[in-house]
Design a protein around this motif. Structure first.
Motif, short mmCIF file in Angstrom:
data_model
loop_
_atom_site.label_atom_id
_atom_site.label_comp_id
_atom_site.label_asym_id
_atom_site.label_seq_id
_atom_site.Cartn_x
_atom_site.Cartn_y
_atom_site.Cartn_z
N ASP A 131 0.84 -1.21 0.00
CA ASP A 131 0.00 0.00 0.00
C ASP A 131 0.86 1.25 0.00
N ASP A 132 1.85 1.21 0.84
CA ASP A 132 2.75 2.34 0.95
C ASP A 132 3.44 2.62 -0.37
N PHE A 133 3.93 1.56 -0.99
CA PHE A 133 4.63 1.71 -2.27
C PHE A 133 3.73 2.31 -3.33
N PHE A 134 2.55 1.74 -3.49
CA PHE A 134 1.64 2.22 -4.53
C PHE A 134 1.23 3.67 -4.25
N THR A 135 0.94 3.97 -3.00
CA THR A 135 0.51 5.31 -2.66
C THR A 135 1.58 6.33 -3.01
N ARG A 136 2.80 6.05 -2.57
CA ARG A 136 3.87 6.99 -2.84
C ARG A 136 4.20 7.11 -4.31
N LEU A 137 4.15 5.98 -5.00
CA LEU A 137 4.45 6.04 -6.43
C LEU A 137 3.38 6.86 -7.16
N GLN A 138 2.13 6.59 -6.83
CA GLN A 138 1.02 7.34 -7.42
C GLN A 138 1.20 8.84 -7.16
N ASN A 139 1.47 9.19 -5.91
CA ASN A 139 1.66 10.61 -5.54
C ASN A 139 2.74 11.27 -6.35
N GLN A 140 3.81 10.53 -6.54
CA GLN A 140 4.96 11.15 -7.19
C GLN A 140 4.92 11.07 -8.69
N THR A 141 3.92 10.40 -9.23
CA THR A 141 3.91 10.28 -10.69
C THR A 141 2.61 10.82 -11.27
N PHE B 164 1.15 14.81 -12.65
CA PHE B 164 1.18 15.12 -14.08
C PHE B 164 -0.19 14.96 -14.72
N PRO B 165 -1.05 15.93 -14.58
CA PRO B 165 -2.40 15.80 -15.11
C PRO B 165 -2.42 15.98 -16.63
N ALA B 166 -3.28 15.22 -17.26
CA ALA B 166 -3.45 15.32 -18.71
C ALA B 166 -3.91 16.73 -19.09
N SER B 167 -4.64 17.36 -18.19
CA SER B 167 -5.19 18.69 -18.49
C SER B 167 -4.10 19.74 -18.73
N ALA B 168 -2.91 19.46 -18.22
CA ALA B 168 -1.83 20.42 -18.37
C ALA B 168 -1.13 20.32 -19.73
N VAL B 169 -1.60 19.38 -20.53
CA VAL B 169 -0.93 19.12 -21.80
C VAL B 169 -1.76 19.64 -22.96
N ALA B 170 -1.16 20.49 -23.79
CA ALA B 170 -1.93 21.09 -24.88
C ALA B 170 -1.61 20.51 -26.24
N ASN B 171 -0.42 19.97 -26.38
CA ASN B 171 -0.06 19.45 -27.69
C ASN B 171 1.00 18.36 -27.57
N THR B 172 1.38 17.82 -28.68
CA THR B 172 2.32 16.70 -28.69
C THR B 172 3.63 17.07 -28.00
N ILE C 27 9.37 8.28 -12.23
CA ILE C 27 9.11 6.87 -11.89
C ILE C 27 10.42 6.10 -11.71
N LEU C 28 11.27 6.21 -12.71
CA LEU C 28 12.51 5.43 -12.65
C LEU C 28 13.38 5.89 -11.47
N GLY C 29 13.43 7.22 -11.29
CA GLY C 29 14.23 7.76 -10.19
C GLY C 29 13.71 7.28 -8.85
N HIS C 30 12.41 7.35 -8.68
CA HIS C 30 11.79 6.90 -7.45
C HIS C 30 12.11 5.43 -7.17
N CYS C 31 11.92 4.60 -8.17
CA CYS C 31 12.13 3.17 -7.96
C CYS C 31 13.60 2.85 -7.72
N ARG C 32 14.48 3.59 -8.37
CA ARG C 32 15.91 3.42 -8.14
C ARG C 32 16.27 3.66 -6.67
N CYS C 33 15.50 4.53 -6.01
CA CYS C 33 15.80 4.86 -4.62
C CYS C 33 15.39 3.77 -3.64
N THR D 22 -4.44 1.76 -10.78
CA THR D 22 -3.40 2.30 -11.65
C THR D 22 -3.87 2.31 -13.10
N ILE D 23 -4.49 1.19 -13.48
CA ILE D 23 -5.02 1.11 -14.85
C ILE D 23 -6.05 2.20 -15.09
N THR D 24 -6.90 2.42 -14.10
CA THR D 24 -7.90 3.48 -14.25
C THR D 24 -7.23 4.84 -14.43
#
Lengths: 218, 218, 218, 218
Positions: free
Chosen positions: A72-82, A86-94, A108-114, A144-146
């Motif tokens: 639970d802790d892992f998923f929660t922290r990963l979700q928070n930090q990723t 980064f909301p889709a709404s902040a993205v306007a173009n490619t 993600i990679l940095g977090h998991c590396r830690c 996560t899939i959702t």
DNA sequence: AATGAATGAGAATTCATTCAT
DNA sequence: AATGAATGAATTCTCATTCAT
């Protein structure tokens, strides 16, 4: 051994003496992550943590409970930090998508590396601890899939990515992310996070064929 | 020694009476696949197979040995039916690659759909059985990565896919395949293989952005 | 490996093909004698004998039965070749006793040297196979003690040895003989039987102090 | 670690509650000594000791380990109470040797009479427990032989006993002692230790013929 | 809060013996 | 007479969990 603040997510200035609970959590991450959940006995945990058998049961109902706490802790922290950052709404173009996803990969990679032990543990054993914990882990993956699905659909709706993305696509992207993490943490822990982030981003956005226009230009 | 009945999931023509070993292998696939390896007792296996305890040890050294047999068997057959049958050398251009990969996706998903228990077992628990079996499984995955990597490099060399594919890419593709299988077998076992094959192929080749030209045309 | 006629006590001219029973007896002597009774499985016996499991039970009721057969056979043959051949009645004086006992020592040590496996087995394990077989072995030893005791009393009665010999003495002599055999067969199988026979005879007749008169003469 | 209560067969003064380990050792002596090692299950041991199964494995690795402990303990204590206390150097002539050996016989027989179960166990089964324990027991007997041999050679060098004693003689004497103990503990546990000591001493020093001078005098 | 000796249910594994062929 | 696959009772050993101190 690993950085305390990361593992505990708590302040540690008050006292440099870890609580028994903290010691147990740290021990669990390290020992589960190295030997695997089933090969780890509660006695390994307590001897690694330097506490008595009885102390373990003061803080956790049973062996499974501490594992579930870690998950639970892992998923929660990963979700928070990723995804949450980064909301889709902040993205306007490619171009912006490119930038955001690159940042997300780095994160993600940095977090998991830690926390390599915990990461390896989750990747390898999360489904295999018990029927009960499998259900819990499946819920976490479903969330996560959702998140991923929602993110993708938002982008698709706004024409930033192709329109045909589905739940299946989200699972595919999840698999890509999982093995990317696995590669970064287990297979090649020396590789630069930045390089890897670019590499996996490329696959995520353009697949094996790569950017058509670039290809055409070449 | 190899038992067609188990592999094919068909009845043998010579005799409709399965050998004790066959019964045990079938039982293992089903019970491991359902309950999970660690929650399965040897007594579950033998009662499911309808043989005595001692009979199990006539054919396998221990619980781990039959699991390892299943893993080896699974990987061998999957390899035979997928990568081995689709050489990079047979592909001349993007269109042919598209066709070959589509076929490969159909083959992989179709194959795994036929043995859902074993597939789910491998996906969920292969790393979590024991330290010894983890090593074996890692070897198998390493071989798979080599196959995928070789395939991709060949295509890259001939300019059919982008030139920047690496080992990391191979791991990413592996993750995509794993979760694709997971989706097809566990999450959505009703979905049409053909539809899924197209979907995952699309991600594999063009990523989330999709075919640029097509996108441009639309 | 060992001389057939000795082990079997039968004629072997009719056919050079051993019967299954013979093969089992030989295997038992060798494998029990090497590995010990309890570490030997019936499957070791039959594989060593080159027959099937079922065949064993054609000739012996169970594992203990073949051991008991070996014990009885050993004691019977040893008795025949030693005490039975050397009656106290044939001895008239100290010199003749000396000669007869020397011959007896030669006979005992020589006999046991010819079947080292069986001898070691009896010496080491005869009491330890089971409660039932312990009783049988105790009977055999009791018979031996009776034989020795009778022999000694006869000699004592006729003034050839000292008059104070008792049952306890007989047990003491038995111990001497057992470890003499042990020495000749296990500890120092290279030593000359003749030398050893003289040595043990000396202890038996004159103890550690040795012949007083000889000592006085020296 | 050494437990007086077990060694001495007395109650400890500090507390009349034996530790679990003590209870197990006592139970092992009694049950192994009665039923035999192989017929004794760990469950017999623990039920006799009044502790749980798991408790056994808290103190001993397995059934063999507790047996080996008993063997080592037995040999150590017997050695301490016999040969170690009676140095050849303290003996100046035949009369003194007579006196010392008589004392030694009393000591050995008396000691073994105090722990009949353990004594019977060692005599009957020490070689037959397992290949590993056989090796250990052989080492212990080899040490004993060395002690006896050294003792005898010292006496021989100084002309107190005959000069022809060898290793073979030492083994012979060992056998005499073993069966003497067996007689005193198992066959005739009612007999007076003193009488037996005289009897076995007589054989040891003068053999069957007895004291020549005395015989001549009679 | 902490301890750690004790517990005992439960699991793996063995192997003497049987019996249909 | 011979076979050997199959049996299953019996036994060892583990380890998560408890509880008196």
């Amino acid at each position: 051994m690993t950085d305390m603040s990361v593992i505990m997510g708590k302040f540690m200035s008050r006292s440099n003496k870890l609580t028994s609970r903290d010691r147990l959590v740290r021990a669990a991450i390290e020992v589960f992550g190295t030997r695997g959940y089933h090969a780890t006995r509660v006695s390994d945990l307590v001897s690694h943590a330097g506490v008595a058998h009885g102390t373990f049961y003061l803080y956790f109902d049973n062996k499974e409970a501490i594992f579930l706490y870690l998950v639970d802790d892992f998923f929660t922290r990963l979700q928070n930090q990723t995804l949450d950052r980064f909301p889709a709404s902040a993205v306007a173009n490619t171009g912006e998508l490119n930038a955001q996803l690159l940042e997300m990969w780095r994160s993600i990679l940095g977090h998991c590396r830690c926390e390599p032990f915990l990461t390896a543990l989750i990747l390898r054993e999360s489904y295999a601890v018990s029927l009960a914990s499998r259900t819990r882990v499946e819920e976490r993956f479903a969330q996560t899939i959702t998140s991923i699905g929602t993110y993708l659909k938002e982008l698709a709706k706004r024409g930033i990515i192709r329109g045909s993305v589905t739940d299946a696509s989200a699972w595919g992207i999840l698999g890509l992310i999982e093995r990317a993490i696995h590669y970064a943490v287990v297979v090649n822990p020396e590789a630069e996070v930045d390089t890897l982030a670019h590499e996996f981003l490329q696959i995520e956005l353009n697949g094996l064929l790569g950017d058509r226009e670039g290809l055409g230009a070449a």
